[in-house]
Design a protein around this motif. Sequence first.
Motif, mmCIF file in Angstrom:
data_model
loop_
_atom_site.group_PDB
_atom_site.id
_atom_site.type_symbol
_atom_site.label_atom_id
_atom_site.label_comp_id
_atom_site.label_asym_id
_atom_site.label_seq_id
_atom_site.Cartn_x
_atom_site.Cartn_y
_atom_site.Cartn_z
ATOM 1 N N ASP A 161 31.607 -28.810 18.707
ATOM 2 C CA ASP A 161 32.103 -30.162 18.458
ATOM 3 C C ASP A 161 30.952 -31.112 18.134
ATOM 4 O O ASP A 161 31.060 -31.960 17.240
ATOM 5 C CB ASP A 161 32.880 -30.673 19.677
ATOM 6 C CG ASP A 161 34.158 -29.890 19.919
ATOM 7 O OD1 ASP A 161 34.672 -29.275 18.961
ATOM 8 O OD2 ASP A 161 34.642 -29.872 21.068
ATOM 9 N N LEU A 162 29.844 -30.944 18.867
ATOM 10 C CA LEU A 162 28.690 -31.795 18.619
ATOM 11 C C LEU A 162 28.128 -31.570 17.222
ATOM 12 O O LEU A 162 27.833 -32.535 16.494
ATOM 13 C CB LEU A 162 27.611 -31.525 19.670
ATOM 14 C CG LEU A 162 26.270 -32.254 19.484
ATOM 15 C CD1 LEU A 162 26.481 -33.766 19.559
ATOM 16 C CD2 LEU A 162 25.259 -31.789 20.525
ATOM 17 N N MET A 163 27.975 -30.312 16.831
ATOM 18 C CA MET A 163 27.428 -30.009 15.512
ATOM 19 C C MET A 163 28.360 -30.466 14.393
ATOM 20 O O MET A 163 27.899 -30.943 13.345
ATOM 21 C CB MET A 163 27.157 -28.511 15.396
ATOM 22 C CG MET A 163 26.081 -27.992 16.337
ATOM 23 S SD MET A 163 24.454 -28.742 16.079
ATOM 24 C CE MET A 163 23.961 -27.960 14.543
ATOM 25 N N ASN A 164 29.666 -30.313 14.618
ATOM 26 C CA ASN A 164 30.632 -30.772 13.610
ATOM 27 C C ASN A 164 30.597 -32.294 13.473
ATOM 28 O O ASN A 164 30.744 -32.835 12.371
ATOM 29 C CB ASN A 164 32.035 -30.313 13.976
ATOM 30 C CG ASN A 164 32.212 -28.816 13.804
ATOM 31 O OD1 ASN A 164 31.583 -28.203 12.927
ATOM 32 N ND2 ASN A 164 33.054 -28.217 14.628
ATOM 33 N N SER A 165 30.383 -32.991 14.590
ATOM 34 C CA SER A 165 30.297 -34.454 14.528
ATOM 35 C C SER A 165 29.057 -34.914 13.770
ATOM 36 O O SER A 165 29.028 -36.014 13.210
ATOM 37 C CB SER A 165 30.291 -35.043 15.939
ATOM 38 O OG SER A 165 29.100 -34.706 16.627
ATOM 39 N N LEU A 166 28.044 -34.043 13.750
ATOM 40 C CA LEU A 166 26.812 -34.353 13.013
ATOM 41 C C LEU A 166 26.857 -33.823 11.583
ATOM 42 O O LEU A 166 25.852 -33.890 10.863
ATOM 43 C CB LEU A 166 25.606 -33.755 13.736
ATOM 44 C CG LEU A 166 25.320 -34.304 15.140
ATOM 45 C CD1 LEU A 166 24.198 -33.521 15.805
ATOM 46 C CD2 LEU A 166 24.974 -35.785 15.086
ATOM 47 N N HIS A 167 28.035 -33.272 11.198
ATOM 48 C CA HIS A 167 28.249 -32.730 9.850
ATOM 49 C C HIS A 167 27.245 -31.614 9.529
ATOM 50 O O HIS A 167 26.689 -31.552 8.420
ATOM 51 C CB HIS A 167 28.159 -33.844 8.793
ATOM 52 C CG HIS A 167 29.088 -34.987 9.042
ATOM 53 N ND1 HIS A 167 30.457 -34.883 8.853
ATOM 54 C CD2 HIS A 167 28.857 -36.247 9.482
ATOM 55 C CE1 HIS A 167 31.031 -36.034 9.158
ATOM 56 N NE2 HIS A 167 30.080 -36.881 9.556
ATOM 57 N N ALA A 168 27.016 -30.762 10.507
ATOM 58 C CA ALA A 168 26.093 -29.643 10.311
ATOM 59 C C ALA A 168 26.731 -28.587 9.422
ATOM 60 O O ALA A 168 27.952 -28.372 9.444
ATOM 61 C CB ALA A 168 25.716 -29.032 11.657
ATOM 62 N N SER A 169 25.923 -27.918 8.634
ATOM 63 C CA SER A 169 26.411 -26.848 7.773
ATOM 64 C C SER A 169 26.653 -25.583 8.597
ATOM 65 O O SER A 169 26.247 -25.484 9.753
ATOM 66 C CB SER A 169 25.398 -26.558 6.664
ATOM 67 O OG SER A 169 24.188 -26.068 7.218
ATOM 68 N N ARG A 170 27.296 -24.601 7.964
ATOM 69 C CA ARG A 170 27.586 -23.342 8.668
ATOM 70 C C ARG A 170 26.300 -22.632 9.074
ATOM 71 O O ARG A 170 26.207 -22.068 10.160
ATOM 72 C CB ARG A 170 28.422 -22.432 7.755
ATOM 73 C CG ARG A 170 28.960 -21.217 8.460
ATOM 74 C CD ARG A 170 30.052 -21.607 9.447
ATOM 75 N NE ARG A 170 30.334 -20.565 10.415
ATOM 76 C CZ ARG A 170 29.703 -20.409 11.556
ATOM 77 N NH1 ARG A 170 28.712 -21.221 11.901
ATOM 78 N NH2 ARG A 170 30.046 -19.464 12.393
ATOM 79 N N SER A 171 25.309 -22.638 8.200
ATOM 80 C CA SER A 171 24.042 -21.982 8.530
ATOM 81 C C SER A 171 23.309 -22.722 9.647
ATOM 82 O O SER A 171 22.659 -22.091 10.496
ATOM 83 C CB SER A 171 23.149 -21.905 7.291
ATOM 84 O OG SER A 171 22.828 -23.193 6.808
ATOM 85 N N GLN A 172 23.418 -24.042 9.671
ATOM 86 C CA GLN A 172 22.783 -24.803 10.747
ATOM 87 C C GLN A 172 23.434 -24.512 12.091
ATOM 88 O O GLN A 172 22.745 -24.396 13.114
ATOM 89 C CB GLN A 172 22.854 -26.302 10.432
ATOM 90 C CG GLN A 172 21.927 -26.745 9.312
ATOM 91 C CD GLN A 172 22.099 -28.207 8.954
ATOM 92 O OE1 GLN A 172 23.207 -28.745 8.998
ATOM 93 N NE2 GLN A 172 20.996 -28.858 8.602
ATOM 94 N N ILE A 173 24.746 -24.382 12.104
ATOM 95 C CA ILE A 173 25.446 -24.031 13.339
ATOM 96 C C ILE A 173 25.016 -22.639 13.816
ATOM 97 O O ILE A 173 24.807 -22.410 15.014
ATOM 98 C CB ILE A 173 26.967 -24.089 13.135
ATOM 99 C CG1 ILE A 173 27.406 -25.537 12.876
ATOM 100 C CG2 ILE A 173 27.708 -23.526 14.346
ATOM 101 C CD1 ILE A 173 28.879 -25.671 12.542
ATOM 102 N N LEU A 174 24.875 -21.733 12.853
ATOM 103 C CA LEU A 174 24.473 -20.367 13.198
ATOM 104 C C LEU A 174 23.099 -20.338 13.850
ATOM 105 O O LEU A 174 22.922 -19.764 14.934
ATOM 106 C CB LEU A 174 24.486 -19.496 11.946
ATOM 107 C CG LEU A 174 23.907 -18.077 12.108
ATOM 108 C CD1 LEU A 174 24.736 -17.265 13.097
ATOM 109 C CD2 LEU A 174 23.835 -17.377 10.750
#
Length: 260
Positions: A161-174
């Motif tokens: 949820d935190l990463m999505n709120s920061l508009h992180a890309s899929r690779s950044q989440i990984l």
Amino acid sequence: MNFNFIRTLAKNHNRNWLGVISLLLGLLVWHLITRYSGIPNFILPAPLSVWTRFLKALSDGSLIYHTGITLSEIVLGLLVGTMFATVVGYGLAKSRSLEKVLSPYLVASQAIPVVAIAPLLVIWLGDGILSKVVICALIVFFPVLVNTIVGVRAVPIALYDLMNSLHASRSQILWKVEVPASLPVFLGGLRIGATLSVIGAIVGELVGAEEGLGFLLQLGDFQYDTPMVFVAVFMLIALALVLYGIVTLLEKRFLRWQEK
């Protein structure tokens, strides 16, 4: 003065001494058994006989050569099995549907002992290094796979949820969330796989090989050279301990943040 640091050093020092004392006691018991039990040397050789055979095999280069062959099979099998298990495990962790499709095959692959299919793999792939690497990779695959799935699924939803709120890309989440969060569990599986990889290589060599520590085991058995069998077994133990130690060092290197 940091007394906690001094206490930690003292504890580690005491533990190391306990290990050395335990090893020396084991050697003493082994020596006493062979000396006073009357057991023939070709059944249970004395520690000195094993040490002498070790030095002989070391001096003529045969031990180094065969150990190198087995080590190359172990390392390649460990790398292949780990990479394949990581990719498949991540896919299964992210897709319940894919897990349902592949689970029967994965469970079935573990229900069949590798020793049973090793002769088939040698027939199909030949008695060279390829069959040994595949057998080793098969043994490594399952524990790494399971720990990869568990590790990825253990990532807290709040982090996503935190990463999505920061508009992180899929690779950044990984790389910023999933890999660091699942690394402790993954390395636990890799620790198991590293020790099991030795078994995989030896199973392949015992089925069919003309070089490697498994070959030395068979040669010593056929020639009643029991000290050589002990030398090969101890070398396998040493390889397993080294691989286990390397993974432990990786854990200390990549999981320093857990100690903070």
